[in-house]
Design a protein around this motif. Structure first.
Motif, short mmCIF file in Angstrom:
data_model
loop_
_atom_site.label_atom_id
_atom_site.label_comp_id
_atom_site.label_asym_id
_atom_site.label_seq_id
_atom_site.Cartn_x
_atom_site.Cartn_y
_atom_site.Cartn_z
N ARG A 1 -17.92 -135.82 38.40
CA ARG A 1 -17.20 -136.52 39.53
C ARG A 1 -18.16 -136.71 40.62
NH1 ARG A 1 -10.98 -134.47 39.33
NH2 ARG A 1 -10.87 -134.52 36.52
N GLN B 1 -15.78 -131.39 43.73
CA GLN B 1 -14.66 -132.25 42.83
C GLN B 1 -15.31 -131.56 41.60
OE1 GLN B 1 -13.01 -134.80 43.34
NE2 GLN B 1 -13.36 -134.02 45.68
N ASN B 2 -16.09 -131.06 40.14
CA ASN B 2 -16.31 -130.55 39.29
C ASN B 2 -16.05 -128.86 39.18
OD1 ASN B 2 -17.64 -132.81 38.50
ND2 ASN B 2 -19.77 -131.92 39.06
#
Length: 259
Positions: A243, A248-249
């Motif tokens: 991402r 986000q990951n």
């Protein structure tokens, strides 16, 4: 006699013939005729006319034949002395092991296969893979679902998410836990998810393992950690798409969604 010596001899003879014909015509010397000739500007006894304007000399036929013959000999010598040039044999297309600027192309690794190889090589229950090991899951089980229920409710969490918040906080002492995010399209928008911020990869493994071990009791729908997702229906981790950032990951926190 060697070919070079023969060519030199022929060339010398040709040059002599040309010189003889030229000097004979200039000096008025009679030249040999095939059928004989007479001096002066009179006609030859054989019937061949003497070339006018040159005085006594070769007959018209002989005077024209000798220079032409000498020229043919010279051309023959020039052709025989040429060096033959042979084109090199064709070796086929050349292949170079590297690409432009000497840089060898490298195939991009398949992230799914890479993750599978790493997971296979990681011992169950280790610091990096402890979230999937049975020993780590068993050690992380427990936690109170009511000790911090009021704090969870203040974050706008649903009842099941409050239970998860309280259990994680009472087990690990972590207070940096996110909850409701108004406008979020996923479970955070309805208060059905928590983000547990962690201080190290080992702590993240422990939190994820705790959630997996208590998935049934805490009504957990799925867990996301380190770009992987775990669901009770599969019972195993699955790699997710990149991402673009560590947050986000889910590299710096464990996401837990509930039903």
């Amino acid at each position: 006699m060697a070919r070079g010596a023969q060519l030199a001899t022929v060339a010398a003879l040709a040059a002599g013939c040309v010189a003889y014909a030229a000097t004979g015509a200039a000096a008025g010397r009679p030249g040999p005729a095939a059928t004989g000739s007479v001096t002066g500007d009179s006609a030859a006894t054989s019937g061949s006319a003497v070339i006018p304007g040159r005085g006594a000399g070769l007959t018209g036929a002989a005077a024209q034949a000798r220079p032409a013959q000498a020229e043919r000999v010279s051309r023959s010598i020039a052709r025989s002395s040429r060096v033959a040039v042979t084109a090199p044999a064709m070796t086929g297309p050349m292949r170079h092991p590297v690409g432009a600027l000497g840089i060898t192309a490298v195939v991009k690794p398949d992230p799914v296969k890479t993750f599978a190889a790493v997971a296979k090589a990681t011992p169950s229950g280790s610091a990096s893979g402890g979230a999937t090991g049975k020993a780590a899951v068993a050690a992380a089980s427990g936690g109170s679902t009511t000790a911090y229920a009021a704090a969870g409710a203040a974050l706008g969490l649903s009842p099941s998410a409050i239970a998860v918040y309280s259990a994680v906080r009472s087990t690990f002492g972590i207070t940096n836990i996110g909850g409701l995010r108004p406008g979020d399209w996923g479970d955070h928008g309805t208060g059905h998810a928590v983000d547990v911020m962690i201080a190290s990869s080992g702590q993240g493994d422990a939190v994820a393992g705790f959630a997996i071990a208590n998935a049934g009791r805490l009504n957990i729908k799925y867990v996301i950690w380190q770009q992987r997702i775990w669901m009770p229906s599969t019972g195993s981790w699955k790699l997710m798409a990149d991402r673009g950032s560590p947050t986000q990951n889910h590299m710096d926190h464990v996401h837990i969604s509930v039903n």
